[in-house]
Motif scaffolding. Structure first.
Motif, PDB file in Angstrom:
ATOM      1  N   HIS A 108      39.443  45.906  69.636  1.00 40.60           N
ATOM      2  CA  HIS A 108      40.363  45.854  68.363  1.00 40.60           C
ATOM      3  C   HIS A 108      39.338  46.261  67.453  1.00 40.60           C
ATOM      4  CE1 HIS A 108      38.295  41.930  68.566  1.00 40.60           C
ATOM      5  NE2 HIS A 108      38.149  41.868  67.181  1.00 40.60           N
ATOM      6  N   VAL A 109      39.934  46.917  66.303  1.00 40.77           N
ATOM      7  CA  VAL A 109      39.386  47.266  64.957  1.00 40.77           C
ATOM      8  C   VAL A 109      40.097  46.749  63.919  1.00 40.77           C
ATOM      9  CG1 VAL A 109      38.568  49.158  63.556  1.00 40.77           C
ATOM     10  CG2 VAL A 109      38.323  49.469  66.118  1.00 40.77           C
ATOM     11  N   ALA A 110      39.626  46.048  62.984  1.00 39.94           N
ATOM     12  CA  ALA A 110      40.300  45.375  61.715  1.00 39.94           C
ATOM     13  C   ALA A 110      39.245  45.568  60.412  1.00 39.94           C
ATOM     14  CB  ALA A 110      40.363  43.865  62.381  1.00 39.94           C
ATOM     15  N   TYR A 111      40.209  45.353  59.530  1.00 39.78           N
ATOM     16  CA  TYR A 111      39.694  45.495  58.022  1.00 39.78           C
ATOM     17  C   TYR A 111      40.435  44.330  57.303  1.00 39.78           C
ATOM     18  CZ  TYR A 111      39.043  46.941  53.331  1.00 39.78           C
ATOM     19  OH  TYR A 111      38.534  47.123  51.977  1.00 39.78           O
ATOM     20  N   MET A 112      39.513  43.626  56.552  1.00 41.21           N
ATOM     21  CA  MET A 112      39.944  42.438  55.766  1.00 41.21           C
ATOM     22  C   MET A 112      39.670  42.727  54.341  1.00 41.21           C
ATOM     23  SD  MET A 112      39.436  38.459  55.878  1.00 41.21           S
ATOM     24  CE  MET A 112      37.913  38.442  55.447  1.00 41.21           C
ATOM     25  N   ALA A 113      40.507  42.313  53.228  1.00 38.29           N
ATOM     26  CA  ALA A 113      40.243  42.652  51.784  1.00 38.29           C
ATOM     27  C   ALA A 113      40.449  41.538  51.196  1.00 38.29           C
ATOM     28  CB  ALA A 113      41.010  44.046  51.455  1.00 38.29           C
ATOM     29  N   GLY A 114      39.727  41.076  50.314  1.00 34.76           N
ATOM     30  CA  GLY A 114      39.959  40.033  49.130  1.00 34.76           C
ATOM     31  C   GLY A 114      38.754  39.726  48.281  1.00 34.76           C
ATOM     32  N   SER A 115      38.735  39.006  47.458  1.00 32.44           N
ATOM     33  CA  SER A 115      37.715  38.727  46.454  1.00 32.44           C
ATOM     34  C   SER A 115      37.854  37.349  46.021  1.00 32.44           C
ATOM     35  CB  SER A 115      37.651  39.562  45.254  1.00 32.44           C
ATOM     36  OG  SER A 115      38.901  39.537  44.519  1.00 32.44           O
ATOM     37  N   ILE A 116      36.788  36.660  45.594  1.00 39.45           N
ATOM     38  CA  ILE A 116      36.881  35.194  45.116  1.00 39.45           C
ATOM     39  C   ILE A 116      36.171  35.026  43.710  1.00 39.45           C
ATOM     40  CG2 ILE A 116      36.145  32.760  45.425  1.00 39.45           C
ATOM     41  CD1 ILE A 116      35.642  33.539  48.393  1.00 39.45           C
ATOM     42  N   ASP A 117      36.954  34.505  42.849  1.00 39.81           N
ATOM     43  CA  ASP A 117      36.219  34.479  41.370  1.00 39.81           C
ATOM     44  C   ASP A 117      35.803  33.338  40.816  1.00 39.81           C
ATOM     45  OD1 ASP A 117      38.821  33.359  40.814  1.00 39.81           O
ATOM     46  OD2 ASP A 117      39.685  34.695  39.752  1.00 39.81           O
ATOM     47  N   ARG A 118      36.059  32.026  41.720  1.00 42.07           N
ATOM     48  CA  ARG A 118      35.832  30.972  41.347  1.00 42.07           C
ATOM     49  C   ARG A 118      34.908  30.120  42.314  1.00 42.07           C
ATOM     50  NH1 ARG A 118      37.955  27.259  37.644  1.00 42.07           N
ATOM     51  NH2 ARG A 118      37.887  25.211  37.857  1.00 42.07           N
ATOM     52  N   PHE A 119      33.730  29.287  42.245  1.00 44.51           N
ATOM     53  CA  PHE A 119      33.105  28.565  43.036  1.00 44.51           C
ATOM     54  C   PHE A 119      32.726  27.261  42.515  1.00 44.51           C
ATOM     55  CE2 PHE A 119      32.313  33.147  44.281  1.00 44.51           C
ATOM     56  CZ  PHE A 119      32.366  32.988  45.820  1.00 44.51           C
ATOM     57  N   GLU A 120      32.605  26.444  43.749  1.00 46.92           N
ATOM     58  CA  GLU A 120      32.142  24.948  43.392  1.00 46.92           C
ATOM     59  C   GLU A 120      30.604  24.895  44.066  1.00 46.92           C
ATOM     60  OE1 GLU A 120      33.171  20.910  45.117  1.00 46.92           O
ATOM     61  OE2 GLU A 120      34.548  21.202  43.121  1.00 46.92           O
ATOM     62  N   TYR A 121      29.823  24.424  43.064  1.00 46.35           N
ATOM     63  CA  TYR A 121      28.280  24.207  43.571  1.00 46.35           C
ATOM     64  C   TYR A 121      28.077  22.642  43.678  1.00 46.35           C
ATOM     65  CZ  TYR A 121      27.314  29.040  42.528  1.00 46.35           C
ATOM     66  OH  TYR A 121      27.442  30.365  42.537  1.00 46.35           O
ATOM     67  N   ASP A 122      27.657  22.119  44.975  1.00 47.66           N
ATOM     68  CA  ASP A 122      27.489  20.845  45.185  1.00 47.66           C
ATOM     69  C   ASP A 122      26.099  20.742  45.575  1.00 47.66           C
ATOM     70  OD1 ASP A 122      27.447  18.382  45.785  1.00 47.66           O
ATOM     71  OD2 ASP A 122      29.173  18.471  47.338  1.00 47.66           O
ATOM     72  N   PHE A 123      25.214  20.013  44.549  1.00 43.91           N
ATOM     73  CA  PHE A 123      23.840  19.765  44.718  1.00 43.91           C
ATOM     74  C   PHE A 123      23.385  18.484  45.407  1.00 43.91           C
ATOM     75  CE2 PHE A 123      24.156  23.104  41.393  1.00 43.91           C
ATOM     76  CZ  PHE A 123      23.266  23.956  41.836  1.00 43.91           C
ATOM     77  N   GLY A 124      24.497  17.636  45.607  1.00 43.68           N
ATOM     78  CA  GLY A 124      24.547  16.233  46.312  1.00 43.68           C
ATOM     79  C   GLY A 124      24.721  15.427  45.255  1.00 43.68           C
ATOM     80  N   SER A 125      23.947  15.449  44.306  1.00 39.33           N
ATOM     81  CA  SER A 125      24.093  14.422  42.945  1.00 39.33           C
ATOM     82  C   SER A 125      25.034  14.785  42.034  1.00 39.33           C
ATOM     83  CB  SER A 125      22.652  14.022  42.316  1.00 39.33           C
ATOM     84  OG  SER A 125      21.942  15.106  41.860  1.00 39.33           O
ATOM     85  N   THR A 126      25.003  16.176  41.689  1.00 40.30           N
ATOM     86  CA  THR A 126      25.781  16.907  40.667  1.00 40.30           C
ATOM     87  C   THR A 126      26.467  17.774  41.331  1.00 40.30           C
ATOM     88  OG1 THR A 126      24.054  18.436  39.949  1.00 40.30           O
ATOM     89  CG2 THR A 126      24.180  16.250  38.885  1.00 40.30           C
ATOM     90  N   LYS A 127      27.833  18.147  40.565  1.00 41.69           N
ATOM     91  CA  LYS A 127      28.735  19.330  40.934  1.00 41.69           C
ATOM     92  C   LYS A 127      28.647  20.213  39.829  1.00 41.69           C
ATOM     93  CE  LYS A 127      31.009  17.145  44.741  1.00 41.69           C
ATOM     94  NZ  LYS A 127      32.323  16.632  45.287  1.00 41.69           N
ATOM     95  N   ALA A 128      28.948  21.559  40.047  1.00 42.46           N
ATOM     96  CA  ALA A 128      29.374  22.414  38.956  1.00 42.46           C
ATOM     97  C   ALA A 128      30.518  23.347  39.421  1.00 42.46           C
ATOM     98  CB  ALA A 128      28.192  23.112  38.434  1.00 42.46           C
TER      99      ALA A 128
END
Length: 313
Positions: A268-288
């Motif tokens: 099989h040969v496949a192609y996937m396309a998409g994008s992400i514009d929002r992320f959550e950063y979890d540092f353990g004690s804080t999140k952003a």
């Protein structure tokens, strides 16, 4: 610290919006192909094949029409002389004397309505790197482009050559680390590690087109769209979990070789396309949570190639 990860993580390039309508067109074309290419078929007890359009089936006879030049010829045949008939969009019906070689071959072909599949292989993420990116970060991103994928799928054939289903696809990116220098809150310079371990899960709704073949080798094509979940177990001086989600589309082509009436293997040969514009950063004690400008969206575009196993039940 966040800015360094932001720049490094987004450098794979932004998603090309032209891809979406192209893949949507593929979905429409694949769905229509099974109607445009298929014909009704009659196989007699003598082993002769009649490609035609079946019009009526009575208790004793089968009526059909054939295009011969500019004329349409209408004819009929006694059901006692029919070994098998197949109407467009339906599974074949076997009756009468089914011992002829042509009918035996047809019976050996897969006819179950469910298809289960597993796939595994290598992947390559694609995307442009911003021209103003630090060369060290560019090398870091390049080292993570390759990866592995595994997936499982289940499809149900609503027509003889057309199936609907769902796929569960997992991607495991190559791990890479490098030494970086950053600035602490008090203004001092700190040195540490930048490392990333990217994983993605894609769960698309899928449309599969599997045309019949005269031999044991055949092609299959599919398109899909569904949610994608992104997780990056990263170290940016300190441990941080980066997560995101979006929708992605994909298309694939498979070359299958039938081993038995129910099992086949293939490439099989496949192609996937998409994008992400929002992320959550979890540092353990804080999140952003960070929303990215369009130019810095995380591209999840990639090519896959590998082997697969299909079971028709």
């Amino acid at each position: 610290m966040n800015d360094g990860c932001w720049t490094a993580g987004k450098a794979l390039g932004s998603f090309d919006p032209i891809t979406m309508p192209r893949l949507t067109a593929c979905l429409v074309l694949l769905s229509l192909s099974c109607w445009l290419l298929a014909q009704d078929l009659i196989i007699t007890t003598e082993g002769d094949s009649i490609n035609c359009s079946i019009t009526t089936i009575s208790s004793a006879r089968l009526f059909y029409s054939q295009q011969i030049g500019d004329d349409i010829r209408r004819d009929n045949i006694a059901l006692s002389n029919v070994a098998l008939y197949s109407r467009k969009g339906y599974f074949p019906v076997i009756l009468g004397n089914s011992s002829s070689p042509a009918v035996r071959k047809r019976k050996d072909e897969p006819s179950g309505r469910w298809q289960l599949g597993v796939e595994a292989g290598i992947s390559r993420r694609i995307g442009e790197v911003p021209p103003d990116l630090d060369p060290m970060l560019e090398d870091h991103i390049e080292a993570q482009r390759n990866g592995l994928h595994v997936s499982g799928s289940v499809h149900y054939f609503i027509k003889e050559e057309l199936a609907l289903g769902v796929v569960y696809n997992s991607f495991f990116g190559a791990k890479h680390s490098m030494e970086i220098t950053g600035t602490a809150e008090d203004g001092s310079t700190v040195t540490g590690i930048l490392a990333e371990d990217v994983r993605m899960r894609w769960i698309p709704f899928s449309v599969l087109y599997a045309p019949r073949s005269q031999g044991r080798t055949s092609f299959q094509g599919s398109v899909g769209i569904g949610p994608l979940f992104y997780r990056n177990y990263a170290i940016i001086l300190n441990n941080v979990l980066i997560t995101g989600a979006s929708a992605a589309m994909g298309a694939s082509v498979r070359l299958q070789h039938r081993l038995t009436s129910t099992a086949s293997i293939g490439l099989h040969v496949a192609y996937m396309a998409g994008s992400i514009d929002r992320f959550e950063y979890d540092f353990g004690s804080t999140k952003a949570t960070i929303s990215l400008p369009d130019a810095y969206n995380e591209s999840v575009n990639r090519f896959d190639i590998g082997l697969n196993l299909r079971l028709r039940l």
